[in-house]
Write a protein that holds these residues in place. Structure first.
Motif, PDB file in Angstrom:
ATOM      1  N   SER A 299     -50.918 -20.952  21.037  1.00  0.00           N
ATOM      2  CA  SER A 299     -50.122 -22.149  20.795  1.00  0.00           C
ATOM      3  C   SER A 299     -48.643 -21.813  20.682  1.00  0.00           C
ATOM      4  O   SER A 299     -48.262 -20.707  20.315  1.00  0.00           O
ATOM      5  N   MET A 300     -47.812 -22.804  21.019  1.00  0.00           N
ATOM      6  CA  MET A 300     -46.364 -22.648  20.928  1.00  0.00           C
ATOM      7  C   MET A 300     -45.890 -23.231  19.601  1.00  0.00           C
ATOM      8  O   MET A 300     -46.264 -24.343  19.224  1.00  0.00           O
ATOM      9  N   LEU A 301     -45.053 -22.474  18.899  1.00  0.00           N
ATOM     10  CA  LEU A 301     -44.583 -22.860  17.572  1.00  0.00           C
ATOM     11  C   LEU A 301     -43.067 -22.831  17.529  1.00  0.00           C
ATOM     12  O   LEU A 301     -42.424 -22.170  18.344  1.00  0.00           O
ATOM     13  N   TYR A 302     -42.510 -23.543  16.569  1.00  0.00           N
ATOM     14  CA  TYR A 302     -41.084 -23.419  16.282  1.00  0.00           C
ATOM     15  C   TYR A 302     -40.965 -23.002  14.826  1.00  0.00           C
ATOM     16  O   TYR A 302     -41.530 -23.651  13.930  1.00  0.00           O
ATOM     17  N   LEU A 303     -40.267 -21.878  14.588  1.00  0.00           N
ATOM     18  CA  LEU A 303     -40.139 -21.387  13.226  1.00  0.00           C
ATOM     19  C   LEU A 303     -38.701 -21.508  12.745  1.00  0.00           C
ATOM     20  O   LEU A 303     -37.750 -21.428  13.525  1.00  0.00           O
ATOM     21  N   SER A 304     -38.566 -21.708  11.449  1.00  0.00           N
ATOM     22  CA  SER A 304     -37.262 -21.757  10.812  1.00  0.00           C
ATOM     23  C   SER A 304     -37.360 -21.018   9.491  1.00  0.00           C
ATOM     24  O   SER A 304     -38.155 -21.388   8.618  1.00  0.00           O
ATOM     25  N   ALA A 305     -36.581 -19.947   9.370  1.00  0.00           N
ATOM     26  CA  ALA A 305     -36.620 -19.123   8.164  1.00  0.00           C
ATOM     27  C   ALA A 305     -35.205 -18.820   7.709  1.00  0.00           C
ATOM     28  O   ALA A 305     -34.339 -18.469   8.513  1.00  0.00           O
ATOM     29  N   ASP A 306     -34.982 -18.936   6.422  1.00  0.00           N
ATOM     30  CA  ASP A 306     -33.673 -18.678   5.829  1.00  0.00           C
ATOM     31  C   ASP A 306     -33.669 -17.265   5.247  1.00  0.00           C
ATOM     32  O   ASP A 306     -34.195 -17.024   4.173  1.00  0.00           O
ATOM     33  N   THR A 307     -33.095 -16.318   5.994  1.00  0.00           N
ATOM     34  CA  THR A 307     -33.039 -14.938   5.531  1.00  0.00           C
ATOM     35  C   THR A 307     -31.696 -14.683   4.850  1.00  0.00           C
ATOM     36  O   THR A 307     -30.776 -15.495   4.928  1.00  0.00           O
ATOM     37  N   LYS A 308     -31.568 -13.546   4.197  1.00  0.00           N
ATOM     38  CA  LYS A 308     -30.320 -13.215   3.503  1.00  0.00           C
ATOM     39  C   LYS A 308     -29.181 -12.947   4.487  1.00  0.00           C
ATOM     40  O   LYS A 308     -28.012 -13.201   4.190  1.00  0.00           O
ATOM     41  N   GLU A 309     -29.520 -12.417   5.652  1.00  0.00           N
ATOM     42  CA  GLU A 309     -28.489 -12.051   6.626  1.00  0.00           C
ATOM     43  C   GLU A 309     -28.173 -13.183   7.597  1.00  0.00           C
ATOM     44  O   GLU A 309     -27.028 -13.441   7.915  1.00  0.00           O
ATOM     45  N   LYS A 310     -29.199 -13.865   8.086  1.00  0.00           N
ATOM     46  CA  LYS A 310     -28.998 -14.949   9.033  1.00  0.00           C
ATOM     47  C   LYS A 310     -30.257 -15.801   9.082  1.00  0.00           C
ATOM     48  O   LYS A 310     -31.336 -15.387   8.680  1.00  0.00           O
ATOM     49  N   ASP A 311     -30.082 -17.024   9.562  1.00  0.00           N
ATOM     50  CA  ASP A 311     -31.224 -17.903   9.721  1.00  0.00           C
ATOM     51  C   ASP A 311     -31.928 -17.598  11.041  1.00  0.00           C
ATOM     52  O   ASP A 311     -31.282 -17.299  12.049  1.00  0.00           O
ATOM     53  N   LEU A 312     -33.240 -17.672  11.016  1.00  0.00           N
ATOM     54  CA  LEU A 312     -34.029 -17.500  12.231  1.00  0.00           C
ATOM     55  C   LEU A 312     -34.596 -18.855  12.611  1.00  0.00           C
ATOM     56  O   LEU A 312     -35.351 -19.460  11.849  1.00  0.00           O
ATOM     57  N   ASN A 313     -34.239 -19.343  13.795  1.00  0.00           N
ATOM     58  CA  ASN A 313     -34.730 -20.619  14.306  1.00  0.00           C
ATOM     59  C   ASN A 313     -35.025 -20.443  15.780  1.00  0.00           C
ATOM     60  O   ASN A 313     -34.104 -20.204  16.567  1.00  0.00           O
ATOM     61  N   ARG A 314     -36.291 -20.579  16.177  1.00  0.00           N
ATOM     62  CA  ARG A 314     -36.611 -20.342  17.586  1.00  0.00           C
ATOM     63  C   ARG A 314     -38.046 -20.741  17.911  1.00  0.00           C
ATOM     64  O   ARG A 314     -38.901 -20.862  17.024  1.00  0.00           O
ATOM     65  N   ILE A 315     -38.286 -20.908  19.213  1.00  0.00           N
ATOM     66  CA  ILE A 315     -39.648 -21.082  19.714  1.00  0.00           C
ATOM     67  C   ILE A 315     -40.328 -19.724  19.763  1.00  0.00           C
ATOM     68  O   ILE A 315     -39.735 -18.737  20.218  1.00  0.00           O
ATOM     69  N   VAL A 316     -41.549 -19.670  19.295  1.00  0.00           N
ATOM     70  CA  VAL A 316     -42.350 -18.452  19.346  1.00  0.00           C
ATOM     71  C   VAL A 316     -43.756 -18.820  19.823  1.00  0.00           C
ATOM     72  O   VAL A 316     -44.134 -19.992  19.807  1.00  0.00           O
ATOM     73  N   ILE A 317     -44.500 -17.805  20.225  1.00  0.00           N
ATOM     74  CA  ILE A 317     -45.865 -18.024  20.696  1.00  0.00           C
ATOM     75  C   ILE A 317     -46.833 -17.257  19.804  1.00  0.00           C
ATOM     76  O   ILE A 317     -46.615 -16.078  19.495  1.00  0.00           O
ATOM     77  N   ALA A 345     -37.843  -5.285  10.909  1.00  0.00           N
ATOM     78  CA  ALA A 345     -39.151  -5.813  10.506  1.00  0.00           C
ATOM     79  C   ALA A 345     -39.438  -5.516   9.039  1.00  0.00           C
ATOM     80  O   ALA A 345     -39.974  -6.357   8.309  1.00  0.00           O
ATOM     81  N   GLY A 346     -39.060  -4.310   8.604  1.00  0.00           N
ATOM     82  CA  GLY A 346     -39.405  -3.876   7.255  1.00  0.00           C
ATOM     83  C   GLY A 346     -38.736  -4.663   6.152  1.00  0.00           C
ATOM     84  O   GLY A 346     -39.273  -4.771   5.041  1.00  0.00           O
ATOM     85  N   LYS A 347     -37.573  -5.234   6.439  1.00  0.00           N
ATOM     86  CA  LYS A 347     -36.847  -5.944   5.382  1.00  0.00           C
ATOM     87  C   LYS A 347     -36.972  -7.464   5.484  1.00  0.00           C
ATOM     88  O   LYS A 347     -36.414  -8.189   4.656  1.00  0.00           O
ATOM     89  N   LEU A 348     -37.702  -7.953   6.497  1.00  0.00           N
ATOM     90  CA  LEU A 348     -37.842  -9.398   6.642  1.00  0.00           C
ATOM     91  C   LEU A 348     -38.937  -9.933   5.723  1.00  0.00           C
ATOM     92  O   LEU A 348     -40.106  -9.577   5.836  1.00  0.00           O
ATOM     93  N   LYS A 349     -38.549 -10.810   4.852  1.00  0.00           N
ATOM     94  CA  LYS A 349     -39.484 -11.512   3.965  1.00  0.00           C
ATOM     95  C   LYS A 349     -38.764 -12.786   3.526  1.00  0.00           C
ATOM     96  O   LYS A 349     -37.923 -12.766   2.637  1.00  0.00           O
ATOM     97  N   ALA A 350     -39.067 -13.898   4.204  1.00  0.00           N
ATOM     98  CA  ALA A 350     -38.268 -15.109   4.013  1.00  0.00           C
ATOM     99  C   ALA A 350     -39.142 -16.349   3.972  1.00  0.00           C
ATOM    100  O   ALA A 350     -40.209 -16.400   4.609  1.00  0.00           O
ATOM    101  N   PRO A 351     -38.693 -17.380   3.241  1.00  0.00           N
ATOM    102  CA  PRO A 351     -39.391 -18.673   3.244  1.00  0.00           C
ATOM    103  C   PRO A 351     -39.440 -19.235   4.663  1.00  0.00           C
ATOM    104  O   PRO A 351     -38.472 -19.103   5.423  1.00  0.00           O
ATOM    105  N   LEU A 352     -40.547 -19.863   4.994  1.00  0.00           N
ATOM    106  CA  LEU A 352     -40.779 -20.271   6.381  1.00  0.00           C
ATOM    107  C   LEU A 352     -41.161 -21.744   6.482  1.00  0.00           C
ATOM    108  O   LEU A 352     -41.946 -22.245   5.680  1.00  0.00           O
TER     109      LEU A 352
END
Length: 371
Positions: A299-317, A345-352
């Motif tokens: 399935s195709m998803l759209y994720l939005s996560a607020d990280t300490k360094e930058k926001d991640l917003n994108r289509i993912v599969i 990868a090791g430091k990513l832990k963000a609300p989603l």
């Protein structure tokens, strides 16, 4: 208005079909979704639509994605406007966490590079085991369809199937199994198990790919959580880097720490880089691991996560799964290969926050053909 993913896709399959279709998405009965719009997706206008489309088309090579999106796979291959393709053919649905005890969570994973040898010699003394010959896997799916996502793993003892050995019991035990190769670090080997696949640079200069083949049958337990609960480190410190640093400072405690996770992964040599559960080579920053009890692979998803360094917003599969990925709004983002990917990868832990992109209702006829 809330919907259940299975119910919604069932409606798309049933409406307007001349023949009774087969309902195929039985593995997603627990996920509530609410209709949304592209305007509500955070930072949608700054998405790299071409890269998102390329990732979608790569996933379309698999049968599971074709079942979900059938005609849209061929339509996407012929589009000249990637953004218009998404907005005209899909509707975003927000995945709700109403019934979840925790908020959504995004973490990251990658393809590590280890140092190794095909023969056991210093410093290459830690074996990367293939599946043991005495490991038995029992599949109940034919007799009990409700157990289609479960496998019983064990070993035969007399006329009984008993649990297989734990990590602690396997430590130092001579397994009846082939050895893919030997590596120079038990910590790196442990994290190879966590990631599920990786590369090994052999002492002769050759690089081989290794990937998941089987498990010993025990649930994954986080050693990071154990260290937090034991007061050894804070939540913020419990990254892969932080755990490795703790192990370097406490070498006599490493075996005991690793044994807290009774689960053990067995590997096989592969002929290509990291491949997810969907069966395609993973795309950095576009492939995610999900819990397929809640979200269908492909399935195709759209994720939005607020990280300490930058926001991640994108289509993912959704192209992969993982033992630590549990829940409906839970994803593990693949960062690629090497140390830089590992650090990210090791430091990513963000609300989603998470949306699933499903075909618009006017695509019901093409969905109907996916029997």
């Amino acid at each position: 208005m809330k919907h259940n993913i299975l119910f919604l896709i069932t409606i798309l399959l049933l409406v307007g079909c001349s023949k009774e279709p087969k309902i195929v998405l039985l593995e997603t009965p627990k996920t509530d979704i609410s209709e949304s719009s592209f305007e509500e997706l955070p930072n949608w206008d700054n998405e790299d639509y071409s890269k998102a489309l390329s990732s979608f088309l790569e996933s379309c090579k698999t049968s599971k994605t074709k079942v979900l999106y059938k005609e849209l796979c061929s339509r996407g291959a012929n589009t000249t406007d990637a953004k218009k393709f998404f907005t005209q053919n899909f509707t975003p649905y927000k995945i709700d966490t109403t019934d979840s005890k925790e908020d959504g969570l995004l973490t990251g994973y990658y393809e590590p590079l280890l140092k190794g040898s095909l023969t056991k010699k210093g410093p290459y003394i830690y074996p990367v085991y293939a599946t043991p010959r005495d490991l038995v896997v029992v599949d109940f799916a034919k007799q009990y369809p409700e157990l289609q996502n479960y496998r019983l793993r064990g070993r035969v003892n007399g006329n009984k199937v008993v649990p297989y050995y734990t990590r602690k019991e396997l430590n130092g035990k001579a397994l009846d199994a082939d050895v893919v190769c030997y590596v120079d670090s038990r910590i790196d080997l442990f994290f190879l198990e966590v990631q599920g696949s990786g590369r090994v640079r052999l002492d002769n200069g050759e690089v081989i790919y290794v990937g998941f083949d089987n498990l010993n049958g025990y649930k994954y337990s986080s050693i990071g959580k154990y260290l937090i609960d034991a007061g050894e480190m804070s939540y913020a410190q419990a990254s892969m880097k932080g755990i490795k640093e703790w192990c370097d400072k406490n070498p006599t405690k490493v075996d005991d720490l690793l044994n807290k996770n009774e689960s053990m992964v067995f590997f096989k040599k592969k002929d290509k880089p990291a491949t997810g559960s969907l069966g395609v080579v993973l795309t950095p920053n576009r492939s995610v691991a999900v819990d397929q009890r809640y979200l269908p692979l492909g399935s195709m998803l759209y994720l939005s996560a607020d990280t300490k360094e930058k926001d991640l917003n994108r289509i993912v599969i959704a192209q992969d799964t993982g033992g630590a990925i549990k829940g409906c709004v839970r994803a593990d983002l693949f960062f690629g290969y090497g140390d830089e990917a590992g650090n990210s990868a090791g430091k990513l832990k963000a609300p989603l926050k998470l949306w699933i992109l499903l075909p618009k209702n006017n695509q019901k006829e093409s969905m109907c053909e996916a029997r």
